[in-house]
Design a protein around this motif. Sequence first.
Motif, mmCIF file in Angstrom:
data_model
loop_
_atom_site.group_PDB
_atom_site.id
_atom_site.type_symbol
_atom_site.label_atom_id
_atom_site.label_comp_id
_atom_site.label_asym_id
_atom_site.label_seq_id
_atom_site.Cartn_x
_atom_site.Cartn_y
_atom_site.Cartn_z
ATOM 1 N N ARG A 140 0.838 -1.211 0.000
ATOM 2 C CA ARG A 140 0.000 0.000 0.000
ATOM 3 C C ARG A 140 0.869 1.255 0.000
ATOM 4 O O ARG A 140 0.593 2.235 -0.679
ATOM 5 N N GLY A 141 1.941 1.179 0.764
ATOM 6 C CA GLY A 141 2.908 2.263 0.857
ATOM 7 C C GLY A 141 4.098 1.770 1.651
ATOM 8 O O GLY A 141 3.981 0.822 2.435
ATOM 9 N N PRO A 142 5.268 2.356 1.493
ATOM 10 C CA PRO A 142 6.463 1.851 2.161
ATOM 11 C C PRO A 142 6.502 2.201 3.648
ATOM 12 O O PRO A 142 6.121 3.302 4.050
ATOM 13 N N ASP A 143 6.972 1.241 4.482
ATOM 14 C CA ASP A 143 7.205 1.535 5.881
ATOM 15 C C ASP A 143 8.669 1.975 6.057
ATOM 16 O O ASP A 143 9.434 2.042 5.085
ATOM 17 N N ASP A 144 9.065 2.256 7.288
ATOM 18 C CA ASP A 144 10.426 2.747 7.536
ATOM 19 C C ASP A 144 11.480 1.730 7.111
ATOM 20 O O ASP A 144 12.525 2.097 6.550
ATOM 21 N N LYS A 145 11.206 0.449 7.356
ATOM 22 C CA LYS A 145 12.169 -0.587 6.994
ATOM 23 C C LYS A 145 12.387 -0.632 5.492
ATOM 24 O O LYS A 145 13.533 -0.737 5.018
ATOM 25 N N MET A 203 11.916 1.796 3.337
ATOM 26 C CA MET A 203 12.619 3.004 2.915
ATOM 27 C C MET A 203 14.119 2.888 3.203
ATOM 28 O O MET A 203 14.953 3.331 2.395
ATOM 29 N N GLU A 204 14.492 2.272 4.329
ATOM 30 C CA GLU A 204 15.909 2.051 4.626
ATOM 31 C C GLU A 204 16.534 1.112 3.594
ATOM 32 O O GLU A 204 17.654 1.346 3.118
ATOM 33 N N GLN A 205 15.812 0.056 3.240
ATOM 34 C CA GLN A 205 16.316 -0.862 2.229
ATOM 35 C C GLN A 205 16.412 -0.191 0.859
ATOM 36 O O GLN A 205 17.338 -0.469 0.081
ATOM 37 N N ASP A 241 16.283 12.422 -2.463
ATOM 38 C CA ASP A 241 17.618 12.459 -1.859
ATOM 39 C C ASP A 241 18.425 11.212 -2.213
ATOM 40 O O ASP A 241 19.648 11.277 -2.370
ATOM 41 N N MET A 242 17.753 10.074 -2.363
ATOM 42 C CA MET A 242 18.443 8.838 -2.746
ATOM 43 C C MET A 242 18.936 8.876 -4.189
ATOM 44 O O MET A 242 19.846 8.133 -4.554
#
Length: 277
Positions: A33-38, A40-42, A75-76
């Motif tokens: 549905r949408g990215p979680d913090d984990k 986004m880190e990956q 930023d990535m």
Amino acid sequence: VRSVWLNIPELVRAAKATAATGASEFCIVAAVRGPDDKLMEQMREGVAAIRAAVDINVAASLGMLSREQVADLVDMGVHRYNHNLEAGRSYFPQVVTTHSFEERWDTCLMVKESGMELCCGGLVGMGETLEQRAELAAQLSELEPHEVPLNFLNPRPGTPFGDLEPMETGDALRTIAAFRLALPRTILRYAGGRELTLGDLGTREGLLGGKYIALVPGGSDRFLRDGGEITITQSAVSLESLLGRFIFSVTEMNQGRGGDQPAQPAPAPAPAPAAPR
């Protein structure tokens, strides 16, 4: 799917293989549905690893985003985000029940505002009316995406739209033409379901293999049989030019009905000169 795990070494291998084919972009897709913090880190780790190993643009499709997540992707170094509207606003609730049209729309707007390229399209042939199909084209035009994938429903048994008939080829061609008129400066790609809906017309070597098509004068309403060939053609005419002639002809016909003189059909383009022997 509530979470996903990205295999970074496998991502790098896949990106290298993609670049080896001559492609200029590699897209990381997660069915969430949408990215979680984990996630986004990956993503940050994966994008950095890909950019360090191979010269290729990185795109992403991770579902709906917050403003902070959009900024993180920029930023990535993610240069493009893929996020379809799926259907026009009025028909969307018949297609998607887990979230609203506005949530998708807001993600697309934030992506555009961030400077990332936006790839955003939809799916037709799901039982929507012609007006709702036009609504989708108009809403995509308002977003001004860099690229629009136009998908055609391939009905799957056991799904809510499994009993629908595939869109007829003529309807699909008219839909492509209408979306081109609504999106004159956007890369328009006919994507999922094209093999079923367009048949040979959807192949690279087919009638719609590029921006230009060549037609036999005469306005026949018959389609080529499978494996058939056009043996006599005139010089190639751009799709935009053909649509312009059609609109001009219809306008003249409408004016002719209200006046004393009958409308004259738009002139056919001059045939191409014979090639030297």
